[in-house]
Write a protein that holds these residues in place. Structure first.
Motif, PDB file in Angstrom:
ATOM      1  N   GLN A   1      24.777 -10.252   0.473  1.00  0.00           N
ATOM      2  CA  GLN A   1      23.503 -10.947   0.357  1.00  0.00           C
ATOM      3  C   GLN A   1      22.356  -9.957   0.529  1.00  0.00           C
ATOM      4  N   VAL A   2      21.500  -9.927  -0.448  1.00  0.00           N
ATOM      5  CA  VAL A   2      20.317  -9.070  -0.409  1.00  0.00           C
ATOM      6  C   VAL A   2      19.092  -9.954  -0.210  1.00  0.00           C
ATOM      7  N   VAL A   3      18.294  -9.629   0.807  1.00  0.00           N
ATOM      8  CA  VAL A   3      17.122 -10.433   1.137  1.00  0.00           C
ATOM      9  C   VAL A   3      15.865  -9.586   0.934  1.00  0.00           C
ATOM     10  N   SER A   4      14.951 -10.094   0.130  1.00  0.00           N
ATOM     11  CA  SER A   4      13.676  -9.404  -0.077  1.00  0.00           C
ATOM     12  C   SER A   4      12.796  -9.592   1.152  1.00  0.00           C
ATOM     13  N   ILE A   5      12.230  -8.503   1.669  1.00  0.00           N
ATOM     14  CA  ILE A   5      11.358  -8.590   2.840  1.00  0.00           C
ATOM     15  C   ILE A   5       9.921  -8.198   2.515  1.00  0.00           C
ATOM     16  N   GLY A   6       9.671  -7.910   1.240  1.00  0.00           N
ATOM     17  CA  GLY A   6       8.308  -7.564   0.857  1.00  0.00           C
ATOM     18  C   GLY A   6       8.241  -7.123  -0.584  1.00  0.00           C
ATOM     19  N   SER A   7       7.072  -7.325  -1.200  1.00  0.00           N
ATOM     20  CA  SER A   7       6.877  -6.930  -2.587  1.00  0.00           C
ATOM     21  C   SER A   7       5.401  -6.685  -2.829  1.00  0.00           C
ATOM     22  N   CYS A   8       5.102  -5.677  -3.627  1.00  0.00           N
ATOM     23  CA  CYS A   8       3.701  -5.402  -3.942  1.00  0.00           C
ATOM     24  C   CYS A   8       3.608  -4.667  -5.273  1.00  0.00           C
ATOM     25  N   LEU A   9       2.428  -4.713  -5.865  1.00  0.00           N
ATOM     26  CA  LEU A   9       2.145  -3.911  -7.044  1.00  0.00           C
ATOM     27  C   LEU A   9       1.524  -2.601  -6.590  1.00  0.00           C
ATOM     28  N   VAL A  10       2.104  -1.493  -7.032  1.00  0.00           N
ATOM     29  CA  VAL A  10       1.589  -0.163  -6.680  1.00  0.00           C
ATOM     30  C   VAL A  10       0.789   0.359  -7.861  1.00  0.00           C
ATOM     31  N   GLN A  11      -0.492   0.623  -7.624  1.00  0.00           N
ATOM     32  CA  GLN A  11      -1.376   1.098  -8.679  1.00  0.00           C
ATOM     33  C   GLN A  11      -1.657   2.588  -8.512  1.00  0.00           C
ATOM     34  N   PRO A  12      -2.113   3.261  -9.568  1.00  0.00           N
ATOM     35  CA  PRO A  12      -2.434   4.687  -9.447  1.00  0.00           C
ATOM     36  C   PRO A  12      -3.427   4.937  -8.326  1.00  0.00           C
ATOM     37  N   ALA A  13      -3.239   6.041  -7.614  1.00  0.00           N
ATOM     38  CA  ALA A  13      -4.073   6.361  -6.453  1.00  0.00           C
ATOM     39  C   ALA A  13      -5.503   6.707  -6.848  1.00  0.00           C
ATOM     40  N   GLU A  14      -5.711   7.065  -8.109  1.00  0.00           N
ATOM     41  CA  GLU A  14      -7.040   7.413  -8.604  1.00  0.00           C
ATOM     42  C   GLU A  14      -7.276   6.700  -9.930  1.00  0.00           C
ATOM     43  N   PRO A  15      -8.551   6.542 -10.318  1.00  0.00           N
ATOM     44  CA  PRO A  15      -8.819   5.912 -11.620  1.00  0.00           C
ATOM     45  C   PRO A  15      -8.179   6.719 -12.749  1.00  0.00           C
ATOM     46  N   THR A  16      -7.614   6.023 -13.721  1.00  0.00           N
ATOM     47  CA  THR A  16      -6.984   6.668 -14.870  1.00  0.00           C
ATOM     48  C   THR A  16      -7.588   6.112 -16.149  1.00  0.00           C
ATOM     49  N   TRP A  17      -7.257   6.762 -17.258  1.00  0.00           N
ATOM     50  CA  TRP A  17      -7.777   6.315 -18.554  1.00  0.00           C
ATOM     51  C   TRP A  17      -7.293   4.911 -18.858  1.00  0.00           C
ATOM     52  N   ASN A  18      -8.198   4.070 -19.319  1.00  0.00           N
ATOM     53  CA  ASN A  18      -7.863   2.695 -19.715  1.00  0.00           C
ATOM     54  C   ASN A  18      -8.090   2.520 -21.206  1.00  0.00           C
TER      55      ASN A  18
END
Length: 451
Positions: free
Chosen positions: A2-19
């Motif tokens: 059994q695998v239990v999720s204990i957390g989740s998040c979106l990780v974004q670039p540490a600095e602004p990047t080209w959009n």
């Protein structure tokens, strides 16, 4: 398990990047478009074992920093007309999941035989979710009771091939250890685009796109694709690899241009023959083997060494099962060599032109890892053999030591296989294979019996 999720998040670039929108090549938008999974297992030192959150922060912070350089992976895909895709570079981020499992690392790895439970160490991906909202990268950090950890990566095959994915992961590990970026990715995909306008008539036949898959005496592949499959990892020692290569080359009438058959050609030929025997084909049964050919050095001028994207072309080697099984190994290897030799600079650009001329891409796409009724199907009587033998798949150190084991990410469909270098660097290789459950035992028997 059994695998239990204990957390989740979106990780974004540490600095602004080209959009902005990044056009994808025709190769990016065709073939397998889902995520490919790879899992690494570690036994951190005592210092790391007592600091779970240190490991998590290290993973999260270094991931954020590496995305500054590999910012397309923090974006999202978007559909265009005709089932085409564009990559929106918008910095939305990649998904990072933290989880715990009620088992010890030794219990999971056991005799190193792949288990369906291992798939729980990678996050499930819902392909019914809009593609515009689905991250291109999923990372899962799982803690075992013993203090060991698993770090899994699921990366969209619509954005990168195996070489580019490993480039990203290797540079991420470098930053995580405190090193600097060694080889920046080359992100401009204009070097691998079809002509504008494309040639109206491609110069080659492209049966990898326009020919229906060979079938097992039926009108569709539905019956075969619905059968239960299992995974296996089979090791070949350096001596066994050399024996196969020598056996393929011993039949000299089949050698092309005085070039001996490579390790890949000999091993892939052996896999092909064993699959035909294990599947119990009739002599006259047509069968195909899909080969992924890296084109970075086959186009003129060659692509930059760290070109970031899909730079592979699929070609199909074909034959009659009876001929493959009864003739020498060199015959099967020659069929593979013949397919690989097709891939020239002209062939690559003809392939691009062929794809660009399509009004609708849906017929050349597989957008779901278990939906083998859509897009190319390489199950019985066909298969695919990918080579990672020359790629840096091991020694991935994020700061707590190198991995003790790695499980590659096949597509989990009947006939998918991959050849990897042995973990110890001793010249051995490992064949990872997915096959119908009732055929696997016979395959293993023939695989070792014939060497």
């Amino acid at each position: 398990m059994q695998v239990v999720s204990i957390g989740s998040c979106l990780v974004q670039p540490a600095e602004p990047t080209w959009n902005g929108p990044m056009p994808l090549t025709e190769f990016d938008q065709s073939g397998y478009l889902a995520h490919v999974r790879t899992i690494y297992f570690y036994r951190p030192s005592e210092t790391w074992l007592t600091q779970k959150k240190t490991i998590y922060r290290t993973v999260r912070n270094s991931l954020s920093r590496i995305l500054v350089h590999f910012y397309p992976l923090a974006g999202r895909l978007r559909w265009l007309n005709g089932a085409r895709l564009v990559l929106e570079c918008n910095g939305k981020g990649v998904q990072l999941i933290e989880a715990e499992v009620d088992a010890d690392l030794d219990d999971i790895l056991g005799d190193l035989t792949p288990s369906p439970d291992l798939r729980l160490l990678s996050p499930p991906i819902n392909y019914k979710y809009p593609i515009e909202e689905t991250p291109l990268v999923f990372v899962q950090l799982t803690y075992f009771k013993c203090g060991g950890i698993a770090l899994s990566f699921s990366i969209s095959d619509a954005v990168v091939d195996g070489q580019s994915a490993l480039h990203f992961v290797s540079e991420w590990a470098n930053l995580s250890r405190g090193d600097s970026l060694r080889n920046p990715p080359f992100l401009d995909r204009k070097l691998l685009r079809a002509g504008d306008p494309p040639s109206a008539k491609p110069r080659f036949e492209h049966k990898q796109f326009d020919t229906p898959p060979l079938l097992l005496g039926e009108s569709s592949c539905e019956n075969e694709s619905n059968k239960e499959t299992v995974d296996a990892m089979m090791k070949l020692t350096k001596i066994q690899v050399e024996k196969l290569k020598n056996e393929a080359n011993r039949t000299s009438p089949y050698i092309y241009n005085d070039r001996v058959f490579t390790r890949y050609e000999a091993i892939a030929a052996h896999i092909w023959r064993c699959a035909c025997r294990a599947r119990g084909h009739l002599y006259e049964q047509p069968t195909g083997l899909a080969v992924c050919v890296d084109i970075r050095n086959r186009v003129q001028p060659p692509l930059p060494r760290k070109y970031f994207g899909n730079a592979i072309v699929d070609v199909i080697a074909t034959g009659c099962s009876g001929d493959l099984v009864t003739r020498p190994l060199g015959y099967a290897a020659s069929r593979i060599r013949e397919a690989i030799n097709e891939v020239s600079n002209d062939f690559v650009h003809s392939s691009l032109d062929y794809l660009k001329n399509l009004k609708d891409f849906s017929g050349v796409q597989d957008i779901h890892p278990t939906n083998t009724n859509q897009g190319p199907f390489y199950g019985n009587p066909n298969l695919g053999v990918i080579s990672w033998m020359t790629l840096p798949v091991y020694s991935l150190d994020f700061g707590w030591g190198k991995e003790i084991y790695m499980i590659p990410g096949t597509h989990a469909s009947d006939g998918d296989s991959m050849i990897l270098p042995g973990h110890d660097g001793d010249g051995s290789v490992v064949v990872a294979l997915c096959l119908q459950a009732d055929r696997m035992d016979d395959f293993k028997k023939f695989f070792y019996q014939d060497i």
